[in-house]
Design a protein around this motif. Structure first.
Motif, PDB file in Angstrom:
ATOM      1  N   LEU A   1      33.134  65.285  28.440  1.00  0.00           N
ATOM      2  CA  LEU A   1      33.118  63.874  28.481  1.00  0.00           C
ATOM      3  C   LEU A   1      32.337  63.669  29.813  1.00  0.00           C
ATOM      4  O   LEU A   1      31.899  62.397  30.214  1.00  0.00           O
TER       5      LEU A   1
ATOM      6  N   THR B   1      27.823  67.363  30.372  1.00  0.00           N
ATOM      7  CA  THR B   1      27.447  67.266  29.142  1.00  0.00           C
ATOM      8  C   THR B   1      25.922  67.710  29.318  1.00  0.00           C
ATOM      9  O   THR B   1      25.283  68.286  28.532  1.00  0.00           O
TER      10      THR B   1
ATOM     11  N   ARG C   1      23.823  70.703  27.883  1.00  0.00           N
ATOM     12  CA  ARG C   1      22.470  70.512  26.856  1.00  0.00           C
ATOM     13  C   ARG C   1      21.699  71.589  27.276  1.00  0.00           C
ATOM     14  O   ARG C   1      20.684  72.279  26.619  1.00  0.00           O
TER      15      ARG C   1
ATOM     16  N   MET D   1      33.450  55.564  38.776  1.00  0.00           N
ATOM     17  CA  MET D   1      33.752  54.664  37.778  1.00  0.00           C
ATOM     18  C   MET D   1      35.142  53.903  37.918  1.00  0.00           C
ATOM     19  O   MET D   1      35.445  52.738  37.752  1.00  0.00           O
TER      20      MET D   1
ATOM     21  N   LEU E   1      34.871  51.666  40.729  1.00  0.00           N
ATOM     22  CA  LEU E   1      34.202  50.157  40.281  1.00  0.00           C
ATOM     23  C   LEU E   1      35.219  49.438  39.437  1.00  0.00           C
ATOM     24  O   LEU E   1      35.193  48.356  39.676  1.00  0.00           O
TER      25      LEU E   1
ATOM     26  N   LYS F   1      36.083  45.441  40.735  1.00  0.00           N
ATOM     27  CA  LYS F   1      36.027  44.550  39.727  1.00  0.00           C
ATOM     28  C   LYS F   1      37.179  43.712  39.617  1.00  0.00           C
ATOM     29  O   LYS F   1      37.376  42.567  39.600  1.00  0.00           O
TER      30      LYS F   1
ATOM     31  N   TRP G   1      22.926  54.811  34.236  1.00  0.00           N
ATOM     32  CA  TRP G   1      23.251  53.451  34.386  1.00  0.00           C
ATOM     33  C   TRP G   1      23.939  52.881  35.922  1.00  0.00           C
ATOM     34  O   TRP G   1      23.938  51.553  35.746  1.00  0.00           O
TER      35      TRP G   1
ATOM     36  N   PHE H   1      22.300  49.672  36.654  1.00  0.00           N
ATOM     37  CA  PHE H   1      22.358  48.430  36.224  1.00  0.00           C
ATOM     38  C   PHE H   1      23.699  47.852  36.775  1.00  0.00           C
ATOM     39  O   PHE H   1      23.997  46.517  36.387  1.00  0.00           O
ATOM     40  N   VAL H   2      24.313  48.473  37.812  1.00  0.00           N
ATOM     41  CA  VAL H   2      25.528  48.011  38.375  1.00  0.00           C
ATOM     42  C   VAL H   2      25.082  47.097  39.578  1.00  0.00           C
ATOM     43  O   VAL H   2      23.992  47.303  40.113  1.00  0.00           O
ATOM     44  N   GLN H   3      25.962  46.024  39.739  1.00  0.00           N
ATOM     45  CA  GLN H   3      25.660  45.018  40.822  1.00  0.00           C
ATOM     46  C   GLN H   3      25.532  45.611  42.327  1.00  0.00           C
ATOM     47  O   GLN H   3      24.926  45.085  43.069  1.00  0.00           O
TER      48      GLN H   3
ATOM     49  N   LEU I   1      24.192  64.463  24.492  1.00  0.00           N
ATOM     50  CA  LEU I   1      23.966  63.619  25.652  1.00  0.00           C
ATOM     51  C   LEU I   1      24.228  62.232  25.589  1.00  0.00           C
ATOM     52  O   LEU I   1      24.469  61.389  26.257  1.00  0.00           O
TER      53      LEU I   1
ATOM     54  N   THR J   1      32.104  62.194  22.881  1.00  0.00           N
ATOM     55  CA  THR J   1      33.283  61.880  22.586  1.00  0.00           C
ATOM     56  C   THR J   1      33.781  62.427  21.266  1.00  0.00           C
ATOM     57  O   THR J   1      34.974  62.954  21.315  1.00  0.00           O
TER      58      THR J   1
ATOM     59  N   MET K   1      20.420  51.017  26.694  1.00  0.00           N
ATOM     60  CA  MET K   1      20.053  51.357  27.866  1.00  0.00           C
ATOM     61  C   MET K   1      18.571  51.023  28.258  1.00  0.00           C
ATOM     62  O   MET K   1      18.173  50.684  29.210  1.00  0.00           O
TER      63      MET K   1
ATOM     64  N   LEU L   1      17.996  47.618  28.931  1.00  0.00           N
ATOM     65  CA  LEU L   1      18.672  47.118  30.325  1.00  0.00           C
ATOM     66  C   LEU L   1      17.345  47.436  31.215  1.00  0.00           C
ATOM     67  O   LEU L   1      17.261  46.467  31.986  1.00  0.00           O
ATOM     68  N   LYS L   2      16.552  48.587  31.158  1.00  0.00           N
ATOM     69  CA  LYS L   2      15.868  48.936  32.022  1.00  0.00           C
ATOM     70  C   LYS L   2      14.576  48.094  31.863  1.00  0.00           C
ATOM     71  O   LYS L   2      14.049  47.610  33.100  1.00  0.00           O
TER      72      LYS L   2
ATOM     73  N   LYS M   1      15.646  44.730  33.580  1.00  0.00           N
ATOM     74  CA  LYS M   1      15.602  44.902  35.106  1.00  0.00           C
ATOM     75  C   LYS M   1      14.189  44.950  35.570  1.00  0.00           C
ATOM     76  O   LYS M   1      13.980  44.147  36.718  1.00  0.00           O
TER      77      LYS M   1
ATOM     78  N   PRO N   1      32.266  52.870  28.697  1.00  0.00           N
ATOM     79  CA  PRO N   1      32.970  52.185  29.846  1.00  0.00           C
ATOM     80  C   PRO N   1      32.276  51.476  30.765  1.00  0.00           C
ATOM     81  O   PRO N   1      32.615  50.409  31.390  1.00  0.00           O
ATOM     82  N   TRP N   2      30.968  51.909  31.328  1.00  0.00           N
ATOM     83  CA  TRP N   2      30.251  51.286  32.226  1.00  0.00           C
ATOM     84  C   TRP N   2      29.592  49.885  31.849  1.00  0.00           C
ATOM     85  O   TRP N   2      29.246  49.276  32.835  1.00  0.00           O
TER      86      TRP N   2
ATOM     87  N   ASP O   1      31.361  47.503  31.330  1.00  0.00           N
ATOM     88  CA  ASP O   1      31.963  46.517  32.255  1.00  0.00           C
ATOM     89  C   ASP O   1      31.188  46.035  33.644  1.00  0.00           C
ATOM     90  O   ASP O   1      31.622  45.119  34.174  1.00  0.00           O
ATOM     91  N   PHE O   2      30.480  46.981  34.151  1.00  0.00           N
ATOM     92  CA  PHE O   2      29.919  46.931  35.374  1.00  0.00           C
ATOM     93  C   PHE O   2      28.597  46.184  35.411  1.00  0.00           C
ATOM     94  O   PHE O   2      28.048  46.041  36.395  1.00  0.00           O
TER      95      PHE O   2
END
Lengths: 325, 325
Positions: A73, A78, A82, A252, A255, A259, A276, A279-281, B73, B79, B252, B255-256, B259, B275-276, B278-279
């Motif tokens: 995970l 991961t 791969r 993670m 963050l 938040k 990702w 894309f975080v602030q 990936l 999961t 994803m 979002l690119k 941006k 999860p991400w 959220d950010f």
DNA sequence: CTTGTATATGAAATCGATTTCATAAAGGCG
DNA sequence: CGCCTTTATGAAATCGATTTCATATACAAG
């Protein structure tokens, strides 16, 4: 299951011996053209597929390798997996993935399982608590990745690692150059990576004549249970303006805290890069590890070792790349 | 490899026959206490571990299953795989993971490989282009996940799926309730999921008396090569103010684009939660699929089928959860 | 026509376990 | 003491391939 088609039935169909059928598959140059044709017809007709099990039994090679990591995970692993799988598939190998969750007992059990299955080799990100790998695996080739092997015969094995210290140094260095005045760190104490990353952190502070305060460093157990409180504690009591996170899981969790407490101002750096982060602030500084490459390299190293069991041990260190946002 | 310790050597050590050694392991109640002790001493002394290979050969069961997915990936599949692996480990099964990259040929090859290795069963997120699974796997149990199986004997197999239509409906419905006036969609045309998610999208529009314009829908090949242009095209020519993304990979890539083109105002919804999310600066609406649960359910379904090959086919549909941010 | 050498094939052993069938020893009972 | 039933064990077959060794045939050379 419907009964399997065996070499015996092909032999019967073609009116030849099992030995001849086997030869058609493995040394066709020893068989006459007409016989080959008869046998191949039989194979097509009966849809014959040789039992990999029986072959492994005879040939003492399973064309299977084990990959033992802490957790798929974690996107770092991961990607690594791969990389291994792609390389393995190309060479006709299958991969069995095992998640230890940093639990040495689980690691032990999985290794035993792989030995029982006669895997041709194991690629291992060890929790590092085993004294004697050699006795565990009984001469099966092992390639260590991500973490330095610990224990007395650790130096007997090939490794593919990253330069944790340098990567961390660069990240913390970049934080400071961006104006951080007090940098704190949260790293995992598991395995050798945590310590090495912490060393890089310390060296970067020293290089900028920052004092090293032990209360600025928190050790997290990697499982993410307590990261939140640890982070909050650092932030609130130390009033730090920058945080260095030892891996992406820790980031993670940090963050989440930021938040939840609506802390908008914090410089962040982390070992390991994820898409990702863009894309975080917060403009996250990250140390990009070539996880996929580590995977393919580890597999190739394993193949080399298999082909040449006595060649000298290799220690590969792959480059990281600093990503500044 | 150093020579393996076999049952023969234990027999020799203990002065009994191989049959007796085997019985100590499998039916100790048939062996006298003293003999058991002698044999166990031998096993300890010589560090005996039975060859799983030889056992599989005799017992016609490998305690191994295959998992065929498009790509580890993709965190949804990661999961899911972890769910399978945890369940499998508990029952003493090993898992071989295969990445098809949505390539039917690769899928075919992997399935063949698993048949050759005599896996006890396969859990399969199929690309869906195979007409006749049964002839491919020769009575090996199959459990389909994530995607509906296609082809003539598709209805012969157990499935564990999610309600794509309902989940998508809810997501798009939520977008509109948040004030979206023109919702566009990018979904993957691969497998059945894309179509179903698109149906949900359409129904939600209809429910709100929005017109359904075909130019508002883009089909992406899941591999993410063209998502960027597709998205940009939708945004620029249609002037949409909301986008529904068929999976996390598509999101994803969207979002690119946002941006890169500095598009700050866009309502986003996506099938599958991470999860991400959220950010991210955009308040992403997501359809949370219980990926881990799908994995464990699929494994349990497979075990049930193994235990009872003739029980009626089951079709499990797990619930999704709408996450509004 | 004999001898020698390729060429093509099969019988049997092997890999490491499990299981069936047979048998020997031990105990129970009249 | 003789007969029958348990209890404990071993010999051999089996799972599905591969490989060694032996052999039979065809053909070339002398």
């Amino acid at each position: 299951m419907s009964k399997q088609v065996t070499i015996k039935q092909i032999a019967q169909y073609a009116g030849v011996s099992e030995a001849t059928v086997s030869r058609v598959l493995n040394q066709p140059e020893l068989v006459s053209k007409q016989t080959i044709q008869k046998v191949k017809d039989g194979m097509d007709e009966l849809q014959y597929r040789p039992s990999a099990l029986a072959q492994s039994m005879r040939n003492h090679t399973t064309k299977t390798i084990g990959v033992v990591i802490s957790n798929v995970l974690n996107p770092f692993f991961t990607t690594l997996v791969r990389g291994i799988e792609d390389a393995a598939t190309k060479r006709g190998y299958s991969v069995i993935v095992c998640n230890t969750d940093e639990n040495p007992d689980k690691e032990q059990r999985y290794i035993n399982m792989l030995v029982d299955h006669q895997a041709d080799g194991i690629i291992l990100a060890s929790t590092g608590n085993h004294a004697n790998y050699h006795s565990m695996v009984n001469d099966m080739p092992l390639v260590f990745i991500d973490r330095m092997p610990q224990g007395k015969d650790a130096n007997l094995y090939d490794t593919v690692l990253v330069d944790n210290e340098k990567g961390s140094f660069n990240a913390v260095d970049a934080l400071i150059k961006q104006g951080a005045t007090r940098v704190n760190a949260i790293v995992s104490p598991v395995a050798t990576t945590g310590t090495e990353r912490l060393n890089g952190f310390r060296k970067a502070l020293t290089a900028h004549d920052f004092p090293i305060r032990e209360q600025d460093i928190a050790l997290d157990d990697y499982l993410g249970q307590h990261t939140a409180e640890l982070a909050l504690n650092l932030i609130q009591t130390n009033q730090c303006d920058a945080l260095f996170c030892g891996n992406n899981v820790i980031l993670m969790n940090v963050l989440k805290v930021l938040k939840e407490w609506q802390i908008g101002d914090m410089k962040l750096a982390v070992f390991d890069d994820q898409p990702w982060f863009d894309f975080v602030q917060y403009p996250i500084i990250s140390v990009d590890q070539p996880a996929y490459l580590i995977g393919t390299k580890a597999f190739i190293t394993l193949m080399d070792r298999l082909a040449n069991p006595d060649r000298p041990v290799t220690h590969d260190i792959v480059r990281t790349k600093l990503v500044i946002r």
